[in-house]
Design a protein around this motif. Structure first.
Motif, PDB file in Angstrom:
ATOM      1  N   UNK A   1      10.852   7.541  -5.843  1.00  0.00           N
ATOM      2  CA  UNK A   1      10.615   7.005  -4.622  1.00  0.00           C
ATOM      3  C   UNK A   1       9.874   5.951  -4.700  1.00  0.00           C
ATOM      4  N   UNK A   2       8.705   5.906  -5.513  1.00  0.00           N
ATOM      5  CA  UNK A   2       7.772   4.877  -5.690  1.00  0.00           C
ATOM      6  C   UNK A   2       8.378   3.615  -6.332  1.00  0.00           C
ATOM      7  N   UNK A   3       9.392   3.870  -7.268  1.00  0.00           N
ATOM      8  CA  UNK A   3       9.891   2.903  -7.929  1.00  0.00           C
ATOM      9  C   UNK A   3      10.891   1.909  -6.974  1.00  0.00           C
ATOM     10  N   UNK A   4      11.623   2.818  -5.911  1.00  0.00           N
ATOM     11  CA  UNK A   4      12.253   1.966  -4.939  1.00  0.00           C
ATOM     12  C   UNK A   4      11.282   1.254  -3.951  1.00  0.00           C
TER      13      UNK A   4
ATOM     14  N   UNK B   1       0.806  -1.207   0.004  1.00  0.00           N
ATOM     15  CA  UNK B   1       0.026  -0.158   0.233  1.00  0.00           C
ATOM     16  C   UNK B   1       0.809   1.207   0.031  1.00  0.00           C
ATOM     17  N   UNK B   2       1.825   1.139   0.496  1.00  0.00           N
ATOM     18  CA  UNK B   2       2.947   2.291   0.514  1.00  0.00           C
ATOM     19  C   UNK B   2       3.332   2.577  -0.859  1.00  0.00           C
ATOM     20  N   UNK B   3       3.771   1.501  -1.530  1.00  0.00           N
ATOM     21  CA  UNK B   3       4.307   1.746  -2.851  1.00  0.00           C
ATOM     22  C   UNK B   3       2.964   2.133  -3.836  1.00  0.00           C
ATOM     23  N   UNK B   4       1.747   1.649  -3.851  1.00  0.00           N
ATOM     24  CA  UNK B   4       0.780   1.652  -4.554  1.00  0.00           C
ATOM     25  C   UNK B   4       0.106   3.197  -4.349  1.00  0.00           C
TER      26      UNK B   4
ATOM     27  N   UNK C   1      -6.176   2.660  -8.005  1.00  0.00           N
ATOM     28  CA  UNK C   1      -6.576   1.270  -7.838  1.00  0.00           C
ATOM     29  C   UNK C   1      -6.045   0.292  -8.569  1.00  0.00           C
ATOM     30  N   UNK C   2      -5.654   0.598  -9.722  1.00  0.00           N
ATOM     31  CA  UNK C   2      -5.043  -0.301 -10.811  1.00  0.00           C
ATOM     32  C   UNK C   2      -3.612  -0.732 -10.459  1.00  0.00           C
ATOM     33  N   UNK C   3      -2.964   0.369  -9.864  1.00  0.00           N
ATOM     34  CA  UNK C   3      -1.596  -0.020  -9.413  1.00  0.00           C
ATOM     35  C   UNK C   3      -1.537  -0.898  -8.308  1.00  0.00           C
ATOM     36  N   UNK C   4      -2.661  -0.395  -7.150  1.00  0.00           N
ATOM     37  CA  UNK C   4      -2.699  -1.391  -5.930  1.00  0.00           C
ATOM     38  C   UNK C   4      -3.041  -2.790  -6.472  1.00  0.00           C
ATOM     39  N   UNK C   5      -3.949  -2.927  -7.101  1.00  0.00           N
ATOM     40  CA  UNK C   5      -4.584  -4.306  -7.611  1.00  0.00           C
ATOM     41  C   UNK C   5      -3.418  -5.013  -8.487  1.00  0.00           C
TER      42      UNK C   5
END
Length: 474
Positions: free
Chosen positions: A406-409, A65-68, A211-215
């Motif tokens: 940051x999200x990629x990491x 959830x942090x990344x998404x 939402x799509x990133x999280x799923x």
């Protein structure tokens, strides 16, 4: 209170010190928590009877959830007020931490960790955004430098704190300690941190993309984690992986068509920007895999107590803290390609040395050389990598470029913890010394390969000079 346009706090003022306290302590909450939880994994397994998959999801529930939602958290702060969203994130993170501390089962702990990651996604981008909006000119540079340096001090303190908590108290206090720290952050923020927002922020939020990133990430992570479990259903594994990949594909399509995308596709048209983010994915996947396996192996296979296992990687953190500023200056003088190529290669050598950690592993001969080389390599890498990730985007997109990197990491960390146990063949034996010992060797060699791949990507995609990193026309 709200900062006026163009206003900036003097760096040496009392008000500035309060703002720094709130932002440093707030961002340190998430960082220190992650370190302590990794050290606590064997204790959690013993207390709650957690399987390898349960331990993976204790880490990955938060990382998912942090990344998404990290990019969404930054966008919400720009639109609705950075202080407001930061406070919501701190409060959310704290309540979820309390739920983690009281969790009666592994399932409840993982669910609470998922909620904790949402809070982390709200507070993490807010801390730096508050500094950017509260300070101006040279004072902003000093404030961000102080924020980075004090964050490094938190990184040094985390292994001490984590090992001590697990050894003399309980793993539950790894989460419970967040409550008093968060109370200080909330009190200081309410009284001393000014509100700010971006008047040019997009009028709507990219909920579909989030939402799509999280799923997508959840499907891939679940599929890889379930794959290694004994008796796993091939239909379930294949279905989860297929659903995850379809969602990630749909995410790319939605971002291309969105008028306010979380990840602007145009940024990736510039080769250095794409290259530095691919290198980030590879290098940070390796670092997350090393951190996950090494601290568990030292306890389960080598017999180290939690405090000693937590402190084993301290030389890496100290070298990063001491040498990163010099490496940043070196990158500006020599250009980013050389340090971003040599750094991961040196870290890879250290990781190969750590593959030899086993049942008889004295620290000075079996651990210290490897973590020292890792620290030297990462000190060469991290500052030039971060600088290049920002410089490879147009000035007006610097904030987005930072958030993307940051999200990629974070995605790299999520995928490493999901996939590496599968690749290493540990199965359900993460707390079984006989199965973990050979798996640790495979995991370290795999991480060394990822670091070398990161070095190769940097060599082929990152320009030789700092000027060459800048996008055309900027």
């Amino acid at each position: 209170m709200t900062t006026a346009p163009g206003a900036g706090l003097p760096y040496r003022s009392a008000a500035a010190r309060w703002v720094l306290l709130a932002t440093v302590l707030g961002s340190a909450l998430a960082f220190v928590d992650a370190t302590i939880v990794t050290i606590a994994l064997p204790a959690i397994a013993d207390d709650l009877g957690a399987t390898t998959a349960g331990l993976q999801w204790t880490v990955n529930g938060y990382a998912l959830t942090l990344a998404a939602f990290l990019l969404l958290g930054g966008a919400l702060g720009d639109r609705f007020g950075r202080r407001r969203v930061f406070l919501v994130g701190v409060a959310w993170f704290t309540l979820a931490s309390l739920a983690c501390a009281l969790a009666p089962t592994v399932g409840a702990l993982v669910a609470a960790r998922v909620l904790q990651g949402v809070g982390g996604a709200l507070l993490t981008p807010g801390s730096l955004a508050i500094l950017q909006s509260t300070f101006a000119g040279e004072d902003r540079g000093r404030a961000i430098g102080a924020w980075s340096g004090l964050g490094g001090v938190a990184g040094v303190a985390a292994p001490f704190l984590g090992g001590w908590i697990v050894e003399v108290a309980s793993w539950r206090w790894a989460f419970g300690i967040n409550v008093p720290l968060a109370a200080v952050v909330v009190a200081v923020t309410l009284r001393h941190v000014p509100e700010s927002a971006d008047p040019g922020a997009a009028p709507r939020t990219d909920v579909a993309g989030s939402a799509l990133a999280a799923v997508g990430l959840a499907g891939v992570a679940y599929g890889c984690t379930a794959w290694a479990e004994p008796g796993a259903s091939p239909v379930v594994v294949a279905g989860a992986l297929a659903a995850g990949l379809l969602a990630l594909t749909a995410f790319v399509v939605v971002e291309r068509r969105s008028t306010a995308p979380l990840v602007p596709p145009a940024l990736f048209a510039w080769r250095p920007f794409t290259g530095v983010n691919v290198a980030t994915l590879l290098v940070y996947a390796a670092l997350s895999g090393i951190g996950f396996f090494l601290v568990v192996t030292l306890q389960v296979v080598s017999g180290y107590p939690p405090l000693a296992a937590g402190l084993a990687s301290l030389p890496t953190t100290l070298l990063l803290l001491l040498l990163s500023p010099r490496a940043g200056a070196l990158g500006l003088r020599l250009g980013p390609r050389l340090p971003m190529t040599a750094g991961p290669a040196v870290a890879a050598v250290g990781t190969v040395l750590l593959a030899g950690v086993g049942a008889d592993a004295p620290y000075v001969t079996h651990v210290l050389p490897g973590v020292t080389l890792q620290g030297l390599g990462l000190a060469l890498t991290v500052a030039p990598l971060t600088t290049t990730a920002l410089a490879a985007a147009p000035d007006h997109a610097a904030g987005v470029a930072s958030a993307v990197n940051n999200a990629v990491a974070r995605v790299a960390s999520l995928l490493a913890v999901a996939v590496l146990p599968l690749v290493a063949g540990v199965g359900a034996g993460l707390t079984d010394a006989a199965r973990l010992a050979p798996a640790h060797r495979t995991a370290m060699l795999t991480c060394a390969g990822l670091l070398l791949a990161g070095a190769a990507v940097s060599w082929w995609t990152v320009p030789r000079t700092a000027a060459g990193v800048r996008p055309p026309g900027d």
